[in-house]
Write an enzyme that holds these catalytic residues in place. Structure first.
Site, mmCIF file in Angstrom:
data_model
loop_
_atom_site.group_PDB
_atom_site.id
_atom_site.type_symbol
_atom_site.label_atom_id
_atom_site.label_comp_id
_atom_site.label_asym_id
_atom_site.label_seq_id
_atom_site.Cartn_x
_atom_site.Cartn_y
_atom_site.Cartn_z
ATOM 1 N N HIS A 1 -5.909 9.199 0.892
ATOM 2 C CA HIS A 1 -5.963 8.363 2.091
ATOM 3 C C HIS A 1 -6.902 8.867 3.192
ATOM 4 O O HIS A 1 -6.589 8.796 4.389
ATOM 5 C CB HIS A 1 -4.551 8.208 2.680
ATOM 6 C CG HIS A 1 -4.347 6.907 3.396
ATOM 7 N ND1 HIS A 1 -4.818 6.670 4.668
ATOM 8 C CD2 HIS A 1 -3.733 5.763 3.016
ATOM 9 C CE1 HIS A 1 -4.479 5.448 5.049
ATOM 10 N NE2 HIS A 1 -3.814 4.873 4.050
ATOM 11 N N HIS B 1 3.648 -2.264 3.317
ATOM 12 C CA HIS B 1 3.763 -0.957 2.666
ATOM 13 C C HIS B 1 5.113 -0.841 1.975
ATOM 14 O O HIS B 1 6.151 -0.981 2.626
ATOM 15 C CB HIS B 1 3.595 0.165 3.701
ATOM 16 C CG HIS B 1 2.267 0.169 4.387
ATOM 17 N ND1 HIS B 1 1.969 -0.698 5.417
ATOM 18 C CD2 HIS B 1 1.154 0.917 4.180
ATOM 19 C CE1 HIS B 1 0.726 -0.477 5.826
ATOM 20 N NE2 HIS B 1 0.204 0.494 5.091
ATOM 21 N N HIS C 1 -6.155 2.858 -3.809
ATOM 22 C CA HIS C 1 -6.131 3.072 -2.357
ATOM 23 C C HIS C 1 -6.621 4.473 -2.022
ATOM 24 O O HIS C 1 -6.294 5.012 -0.969
ATOM 25 C CB HIS C 1 -4.706 2.856 -1.839
ATOM 26 C CG HIS C 1 -4.600 2.639 -0.356
ATOM 27 N ND1 HIS C 1 -5.538 1.942 0.371
ATOM 28 C CD2 HIS C 1 -3.648 3.038 0.550
ATOM 29 C CE1 HIS C 1 -5.179 1.910 1.652
ATOM 30 N NE2 HIS C 1 -4.044 2.578 1.782
ATOM 31 N N ASP D 1 0.809 -1.218 0.000
ATOM 32 C CA ASP D 1 0.000 0.000 0.000
ATOM 33 C C ASP D 1 0.846 1.273 0.000
ATOM 34 O O ASP D 1 2.022 1.263 0.369
ATOM 35 C CB ASP D 1 -0.892 0.038 1.240
ATOM 36 C CG ASP D 1 -1.990 -1.003 1.220
ATOM 37 O OD1 ASP D 1 -1.967 -1.866 0.326
ATOM 38 O OD2 ASP D 1 -2.865 -0.956 2.103
ATOM 39 N N ASP D 2 0.153 2.377 -0.400
ATOM 40 C CA ASP D 2 0.590 3.771 -0.213
ATOM 41 C C ASP D 2 1.626 4.265 -1.208
ATOM 42 O O ASP D 2 2.041 5.417 -1.124
ATOM 43 C CB ASP D 2 1.109 4.003 1.210
ATOM 44 C CG ASP D 2 0.015 3.918 2.259
ATOM 45 O OD1 ASP D 2 -1.160 3.796 1.863
ATOM 46 O OD2 ASP D 2 0.321 3.951 3.452
#
Length: 342
Positions: A161, A252, A157, A106-107
């Site tokens: 956020h 991540h 995603h 993620d991210d």
């Protein structure tokens, strides 16, 4: 008289000698007028038969060639069936045959750590799924293109956020619509999976997102808390302790400590027999949900009343029933904002 006999004999002899030449003419006159063609064919039967034989041979060859079956071209390979995720469903793990797991990150994309992770995956021929942020895609489209070019799957995603369950529908549209468009501009494909920030989702919002954007919600079953434990050993230990077949592993790619832990994690998982797959591959292997059905005629057992309790019929008429206890508030599935940056 003798000369006449001599002449007659001569004529007869000449006639006998020319018999073979005359008989065709007589025969031809019986069937009709003779022609040059009919005479020449009959006069040289051997040459006629040879010509006929040659013509028959050529015809036979031509017919035989035509009779030979023409091999059909090899059929095109069948296209793989489209992956159809479950409707109104949040994936947290899979029920699959074999020790398959999905590694997800993620991210990102991050220009420093993501390329390093891609090299680690390339060396091991492992495909994973990246849940990217739209604002990071806008900043580093070249890194997203690297991810796509190497055959990894790309999911959304959101753009920045936020916790989607705490913002307006218009804000949700902006977060998801802009992210899908940014991914499409780089890769030519729109995402079909969404990992909501913090894993926060509710059924009505899930249905809305699925219907409008075609996004299936995917969370996780293995969480190393690598956002909090910036320690490669801790990340390794947490993943190895929690993983099992069908798992979705969350981590991540923006943290150097997580990327540093990946070679050891991936090698040890492979040594234990685990195989790695993208989310779409896992969805394709996932078994249908098993619905538990009650036995026919079965009824719920009544809770026995405590000893000494009077039957309801013995209560005086008009006695009000005690008020039902107020229902407890449903526990929210949304984690607090301080629960990390999933």
């Amino acid at each position: 008289m003798k000369p006449l006999l001599i002449v007659t004999g001569f004529v007869a002899a000449a006639a006998v000698g020319a018999g073979m030449a005359i008989s065709p003419l007589l025969s031809a006159r019986d069937d009709g007028p003779a022609t040059t063609q009919s005479i020449s064919q009959t006069a040289n039967p051997a040459s006629g038969q040879a010509a006929q034989g040659k013509g028959a041979t050529a015809a036979q060859k031509s017919a035989a060639a035509a009779a030979q079956p023409v091999p059909a071209p090899a059929p095109e390979p069948a296209a793989p069936p489209p992956v159809t995720p479950r409707k109104n469903y949040t994936y947290k793990s899979f029920d699959v045959d074999g020790s398959y797991i999905a590694m997800t990150f993620d991210d990102g994309p991050n220009p420093e750590t993501t390329p390093r992770l891609l090299q680690i995956l390339r060396e091991r021929n492992i495909k994973v799924t990246f849940f990217v942020l739209g604002n990071m895609v806008a900043k580093h489209p070249e890194v997203l293109k690297m991810i796509a070019d190497e055959g990894h799957e790309i999911g959304s995603h959101s753009w920045s956020h936020p916790q989607l369950t705490r913002i307006s529908q218009a804000a949700v549209d902006k977060e998801l619509g802009n992210t899908s468009e940014a991914i499409f501009q780089v890769t030519g494909k729109r995402p079909i999976y969404l990992r909501p920030p913090y894993g926060s989702m509710k059924p009505t919002l899930r249905s809305y997102i699925e219907d409008k954007y075609g996004l299936t919600i995917v969370n996780w079953s293995v969480d190393p808390n690598d956002w909090k434990n910036r320690n490669s050993q801790a990340v390794h230990d947490a993943i190895m302790a929690q993983v099992k077949p069908g798992a979705i592993v969350l981590s991540h790619d923006i943290y150097a400590t997580t990327v540093d832990a990946m070679p050891r994690i991936l090698d040890e998982l492979a040594a234990k027999g685990y195989k790695f797959a993208t989310l779409s591959q896992m969805v394709a292997m996932d078994k249908p949900l098993k619905v538990a059905l009650a036995a026919p005629g079965a009824t719920a057992a009544k809770k026995p009343k405590p000893n000494g309790a009077k039957p309801d019929a013995a209560k005086p008429a008009g006695t009000p029933k005690p008020a039902a206890a107020a229902p407890k508030p449903a526990a929210s599935s949304a984690p607090a904002r301080s629960a990390g940056v999933y």
